[in-house]
Design an enzyme around this catalytic site. Structure first.
Site, PDB file in Angstrom:
ATOM      1  N   LYS A  38       2.110   3.620  -0.303  1.00 45.75           N
ATOM      2  CA  LYS A  38       2.147   4.711  -0.919  1.00 45.75           C
ATOM      3  C   LYS A  38       1.756   5.869   0.114  1.00 45.75           C
ATOM      4  CE  LYS A  38       2.596   2.913  -5.045  1.00 45.75           C
ATOM      5  NZ  LYS A  38       3.940   3.044  -6.025  1.00 45.75           N
ATOM      6  N   LYS A  61       4.919  -3.966   0.917  1.00 48.87           N
ATOM      7  CA  LYS A  61       6.298  -3.735   0.207  1.00 48.87           C
ATOM      8  C   LYS A  61       6.948  -2.142   0.344  1.00 48.87           C
ATOM      9  CE  LYS A  61       7.795  -3.662  -4.737  1.00 48.87           C
ATOM     10  NZ  LYS A  61       8.007  -2.351  -4.699  1.00 48.87           N
ATOM     11  N   ASP A  80       8.692   0.763  -1.475  1.00 46.89           N
ATOM     12  CA  ASP A  80       8.898   0.970  -3.189  1.00 46.89           C
ATOM     13  C   ASP A  80       9.997   0.554  -3.435  1.00 46.89           C
ATOM     14  OD1 ASP A  80       8.555   2.690  -5.523  1.00 46.89           O
ATOM     15  OD2 ASP A  80       6.525   2.313  -4.832  1.00 46.89           O
ATOM     16  N   HIS A  95      12.531  -6.498  -7.362  1.00 46.78           N
ATOM     17  CA  HIS A  95      12.060  -5.574  -8.246  1.00 46.78           C
ATOM     18  C   HIS A  95      12.787  -5.333  -9.248  1.00 46.78           C
ATOM     19  CE1 HIS A  95      10.206  -1.825  -9.489  1.00 46.78           C
ATOM     20  NE2 HIS A  95       9.021  -1.969  -8.913  1.00 46.78           N
TER      21      HIS A  95
END
Length: 436
Positions: free
Chosen positions: A165, A191, A193, A284
Site C-alpha cells: 500500500k 503482493k 494489489d 484474487h
C-alpha cells in the site's frame, strides 16, 4: 401421436421427484424465491428447463433429440427453515450438456440465463456437486499445496504475505523498495494489489524489474525463498500471457490474476501456462461480492471457489473470519476445506450441500486477507491451520516503526503461535499472552 404445439407447464417435463441421480450428473442446489402465486415445483422445474434443454414453448425440433437423455431435472424441493416462500431446489444435469474442461461453458449453462426469469423473484446458486468424471477433464491448480511447499522449502506453518500500500500511486522504484523491506523483515510473499495492472504512474515492466531486484536482494540476505505476486491481469489474454512470460524470464516464483474480472477462459489459459513453466499462480477474487453478497440472489462464494479449483490457481482469497471483511466461521471453513481437501462430506451446518470428491485434483491454499493485524494471529493460526496464507497489508505497513519492523512483528507472532500450538497450548484462550 404427431407434434403438438403449445405452451405447457415446465413441471410436467422437468419436475421429476422420483429421479435417481447418477454418479456422473452435475448436481446444483438453488435457493429459489418464486413470484407470488407460482408453485415451488413450477419454479424449480423452470430453472431446470431454462438451464438445460427447455424453452418457453414446445418446439418441433424437440422430436429430433432425446429429451430424456439431455434434460435437466428438478428432483427434490425443500422449504428453507425460517424463510417465507424460499425453497432449496435440487437440479441434476446430465454430463453431456457440458464441454469438457470448460468452467466457462459450465457457468454459461447453469447460471447463464435463468437469473432474469419472470417466474422467480430471486435465485441463488448455493452449491454444485462436480462429478469425478467431469473433474478429471480439468488440469486444476498449476501446482497445488504440496508442490508449492517443496518449491519454497517452507513447512509446518502458514505462509505470510502483505499487499503493498498505497495500492495506487507509487513509482516502480519506491514500490520495489517497499517489497524489499517487507520480504527482508521476514514475510514469505508481498503482493500487487488487484487493481495494479499497468497504469501511467507505474508500467508493468518497470514494476516487474524492480520487484525482481527486491526479491533477489531479500533472498540473498535472509537465505529464504521469497516471492512477490506479480499481477499479470491485462486487457487481453495475449497481453496477460506476455506479462507471465516476462515474469518467468526474470526467474520469479509466482504471478497473480484477478479471475472474476479477467474471466474463466483467461484464467484457465494462464493456469496452463503456469504449470507448463513452473510458475505459481495467486488468484484474487475482485468482484466476488457483486455475485455472492446477497443472501437470496446470485451465487455463493463456495461455487466460485470450486470453479477456481477446476480452472486453476494455487492461492485464492477466501475471507478471514476476523478483520474488516468478516465471514461466518463455519461457512467459511466449509469452503476452505473444499479448496484444500481431496474429499469433503456433505454437511449442511457448514453450507456444504453435496459430498464432493476431487479425485486428487491439486488443492488450493486459502488466503486470509482484509483488515487483519498481528493481534489476530492466534485466532488465524487456529482457524486456518498450516495450509493457508495470512496476508497483512495495513497490518504490516501500518507499523509505527515502518515496513520492515511490521514484517518482523508478523513473523515473530506467527512463529510464537505455531510453537505454542505445537507445545499444546490453547491459542483461543492464551493467544494474547503468547504473542505479548
Amino acid at each position: 401421436v404427431g407434434f403438438k404445439a403449445g405452451v405447457k407447464d415446465y413441471k410436467l417435463t422437468y419436475y421429476t421427484p422420483d429421479y435417481e441421480t447418477k454418479d456422473t450428473d452435475i448436481l446444483a442446489a438453488f435457493r429459489v424465491t418464486p413470484q407470488p402465486g407460482v408453485p415451488p415445483e413450477e419454479a424449480g422445474a423452470a430453472v431446470a428447463a431454462e438451464s438445460s434443454t427447455g424453452t418457453w414453448t414446445t418446439v418441433w425440433t424437440d422430436g429430433l433429440t432425446s429429451l430424456d437423455r439431455y434434460k435437466g431435472r428438478c428432483y427434490h424441493i425443500e422449504p428453507v427453515a425460517g424463510e417465507d416462500n424460499q425453497y432449496i431446489c435440487y437440479v441434476a444435469y446430465p454430463l453431456d450438456l457440458f464441454e469438457e474442461g470448460s468452467v466457462t461453458n459450465m457457468f454459461t449453462s447453469i447460471v447463464g440465463n435463468v437469473f432474469g426469469f419472470k417466474a422467480l423473484r430471486a435465485l441463488r446458486l448455493e452449491d454444485l456437486r462436480i462429478p469425478p468424471a467431469y473433474v478429471k477433464t480439468f488440469q486444476g491448480p498449476p501446482h497445488g499445496i504440496q508442490v508449492e511447499r517443496d518449491k519454497l522449502n517452507k513447512y509446518g506453518r502458514p505462509l505470510l504475505g502483505c499487499t503493498i500500500k498505497p495500492k495506487l500511486g507509487l513509482s516502480a522504484k519506491n514500490y520495489g523498495r517497499a517489497v524489499y523491506e517487507c520480504l527482508r523483515g521476514g514475510l514469505d510473499f508481498t503482493k500487487d494489489d488487484e487493481n495494479v495492472n499497468s497504469q501511467p504512474f507505474m508500467r508493468w515492466r518497470d514494476r516487474f524489474l524492480f520487484c525482481a531486484e527486491a526479491i533477489y536482494k531479500a533472498q540473498a540476505e535472509t537465505g529464504e525463498i521469497k516471492g512477490h505476486y506479480l499481477n499479470a491481469t491485462a486487457g487481453t489474454c495475449e497481453e496477460m500471457i506476455k506479462r507471465a512470460v516476462f515474469a518467468r524470464e526474470l526467474g520469479v516464483p509466482i504471478v497473480m490474476h484477478d479471475y472474476l474480472t479477467g474471466g474463466f477462459t483467461a484464467n484457465t489459459s494462464l493456469a496452463h501456462y503456469c504449470r507448463d513453466n513452473g510458475l505459481l499462480l495467486h488468484i484474487h477474487r475482485a468482484m466476488h461480492a457483486v455475485i455472492d453478497r446477497q443472501k437470496n440472489h446470485g451465487m455463493h462464494f463456495r461455487v466460485l471457489a470450486k470453479a477456481l479449483r477446476m480452472s486453476g490457481g494455487d492461492h485464492i482469497h477466501a475471507g478471514t473470519v476476523v478483520g474488516k471483511l468478516e465471514g461466518e466461521r463455519e461457512i467459511t471453513l466449509g469452503f476452505v476445506d473444499l479448496l484444500r481437501d481431496d474429499f469433503v462430506e456433505k454437511d449442511r451446518s457448514r453450507g456444504i450441500y453435496f459430498t464432493q470428491d476431487w479425485v486428487s485434483l491439486p488443492g488450493v491454499l486459502p488466503v486470509a486477507s482484509g483488515g487483519i493485524h498481528v493481534w489476530h494471529m492466534p485466532a488465524l493460526t487456529e482457524i486456518f491451520g498450516d495450509d493457508s496464507v495470512l496476508q497483512f497489508g495495513g497490518g504490516t505497513l501500518g507499523h509505527p516503526w515502518g515496513n520492515a519492523p511490521g514484517a518482523v512483528a508478523n513473523r515473530v507472532a506467527l512463529e510464537a503461535c505455531v510453537q505454542a500450538r505445537n507445545e499444546g497450548r490453547d491459542l483461543a484462550r492464551e493467544g494474547n499472552e503468547i504473542i505479548r
